[in-house]
Design an enzyme around this catalytic site. Structure first.
Site, PDB file in Angstrom:
ATOM      1  N   ILE A  77       0.994  -1.102  -0.058  1.00 24.64           N
ATOM      2  CA  ILE A  77      -0.087   0.026   0.059  1.00 24.64           C
ATOM      3  C   ILE A  77       0.934   1.056  -0.002  1.00 24.64           C
ATOM      4  CG2 ILE A  77      -1.860   1.292   1.201  1.00 24.64           C
ATOM      5  CD1 ILE A  77      -2.787  -1.206   2.317  1.00 24.64           C
ATOM      6  N   PRO A  78       1.138   1.768  -1.074  1.00 22.26           N
ATOM      7  CA  PRO A  78       2.273   2.710  -1.210  1.00 22.26           C
ATOM      8  C   PRO A  78       2.041   4.247  -0.780  1.00 22.26           C
ATOM      9  CG  PRO A  78       1.070   2.556  -3.371  1.00 22.26           C
ATOM     10  CD  PRO A  78       0.451   1.573  -2.279  1.00 22.26           C
ATOM     11  N   CYS A  79       2.017   4.439   0.566  1.00 19.71           N
ATOM     12  CA  CYS A  79       1.810   5.661   1.078  1.00 19.71           C
ATOM     13  C   CYS A  79       2.994   6.326   1.011  1.00 19.71           C
ATOM     14  CB  CYS A  79       1.530   5.299   2.608  1.00 19.71           C
ATOM     15  SG  CYS A  79       2.746   4.597   3.651  1.00 19.71           S
ATOM     16  N   HIS A  80       4.151   5.841   0.479  1.00 20.08           N
ATOM     17  CA  HIS A  80       5.525   6.610   0.236  1.00 20.08           C
ATOM     18  C   HIS A  80       5.167   7.591  -1.073  1.00 20.08           C
ATOM     19  CE1 HIS A  80       5.977   2.921  -2.241  1.00 20.08           C
ATOM     20  NE2 HIS A  80       6.156   3.527  -3.032  1.00 20.08           N
TER      21      HIS A  80
END
Length: 308
Positions: free
Chosen positions: A271-274
Site C-alpha cells: 500500500i504505497p503511502c510513500h
C-alpha cells in the site's frame, strides 16, 4: 449517428459535453458531490444497509446512474460503502459489548451467518476472535533482507496483514506482536501458502508492478480502507499531495484525516503511502523513515527527492 475522433472534433461540429456527468471535468459537479455525501450520511444512519433502489429513489436517479456517481467519487458502489459501514460498526460493537450475538445485531446484521461470512472476508477472523483482539487467530510471518533493510511480512488466512521495515528482527516481531496483541504468531513454513504470499510481497518490493495482485487483509476502518484503496491506484513513478489524495476520494477538506490514514498504514510499499508528498514537494513523514521513502521514490521515478 455520427462518430468523432476526439472531443474537440465533436465540439467543432456544434455538440457539447453532457451537463449532468461532465465527462471533461476533473470531478463531479458540486450538486452531485453534495448528493453523494448526503446519501453516505443516510447509509451511516440506517440500522440496516438501505437498498440501492431506495437510495436511487431518494436521489431521483436510476440505480445504475447512482452507482456510477458513487464509483466516480468514492471508488466503490453504495453497497460496498454500506458493507464497510456495517463492518466498522461490528468491530466497534465487538469491543464494546459483552456478547458476540448482541454485537452482530447492533451492527445491523439480520442473521449470525451473514455476520460470520462478512467477518471472514473483511476482518480476517471470526467475530469472537475480533472481540478478543485477535484471540485464537494465527498470523504467520517471515523476516528477510531487502534493499530497504530487514523486512517482516505477515499474513492471515485471508492475505497480507503487515509489511514492516526496520533494522532489528526483534523490534520487528515486537511491533507485530503489539499490533495483534492476542493473536498467536508463528513463523511461516517454507512452501506453505502463507510463505508464497510472503515471498510474493518481498518480490513486489523489488518490482512494484507485482503489488496489485497480492491478497490483503487490511483490517482498517471504512475511511482508512477508502484512503488505502486510493493509494493503490497511484502508479509507480508518480506522486500526489495529501490534498490531491483527499480530493481523489471526494473529501477535499479532509487532508489531515487522509494524512492520518496514511500514517496508520501497516503494509509498507504494497500500500504505497510513500507516494504521497507534501504540498511544497518535501517528503514529509514516513513510518519507516524518510531515507527509505527517498530510496523508494528514487527507484520508482529515477530522480532523487530531497530528504527533509
Amino acid at each position: 449517428m455520427r462518430y468523432f475522433t476526439s472531443p474537440g472534433a465533436a465540439r467543432a461540429a456544434g455538440l457539447r459535453p453532457c451537463k449532468r456527468c461532465q465527462p471533461d471535468g476533473q470531478g463531479l459537479p458540486a450538486r452531485d458531490t453534495g448528493l453523494v455525501e448526503r446519501l453516505c450520511r443516510t447509509i451511516e444512519a440506517a440500522e440496516t444497509p438501505p437498498r440501492l433502489g431506495d437510495l436511487a429513489a431518494q436521489a431521483r436517479l436510476t440505480p445504475g446512474h447512482l452507482s456510477r456517481l458513487f464509483k466516480r467519487q468514492l471508488g466503490i458502489t453504495p453497497r460496498h460503502y454500506a458493507d464497510a459501514v456495517r463492518d466498522e460498526r461490528l468491530k466497534t460493537a465487538l469491543q464494546a459489548t459483552g456478547r458476540v450475538t448482541d454485537a452482530l445485531y447492533d451492527a445491523g446484521f439480520n442473521a449470525p451467518s451473514r455476520a460470520y461470512e462478512a467477518a471472514g472476508k473483511r476482518l480476517g477472523m471470526t467475530p469472537g476472535a475480533a472481540k478478543g483482539g485477535g484471540t485464537g487467530q494465527v498470523i504467520r510471518y517471515a523476516i528477510a533482507s531487502s534493499w530497504l533493510g530487514r523486512t517482516l511480512v505477515a499474513a492471515t488466512q485471508k492475505g497480507l496483514c503487515a509489511v514492516q521495515l526496520g533494522d532489528d528482527d526483534r523490534d520487528l516481531v515486537a511491533a507485530l506482536s503489539r499490533r495483534f496483541a492476542k493473536a498467536r504468531l508463528e513463523e511461516a513454513e517454507p512452501g506453505s501458502p502463507y510463505r508464497q504470499w510472503i515471498d510474493a510481497a518481498l518480490a513486489a518490493i523489488e518490482r512494484p508492478d507485482l503489488a496489485a495482485s497480492l491478497p490483503l487483509d487490511i483490517q482498517g476502518t471504512a475511511f482508512q480502507e477508502q484512503v488505502w484503496q486510493a493509494l493503490r491506484r497511484i502508479p509507480a513513478g508518480q506522486t500526489v499531495t495529501y490534498g490531491e489524495l483527499a480530493a481523489s476520494i471526494g473529501r477535499p477538506t479532509a487532508t489531515r484525516a487522509v494524512a492520518a490514514a496514511c500514517g496508520a498504514n501497516r503494509i509498507a510499499v504494497i500500500i504505497p503511502c510513500h507516494r504521497v508528498i507534501g504540498k511544497d514537494g518535501t517528503l514529509t513523514g514516513y513510518r519507516w523513515g524518510p531515507e527509505r521513502k527517498a530510496k523508494l521514490l528514487k527507484a520508482e521515478t529515477g530522480t532523487r527527492k530531497p530528504i527533509p
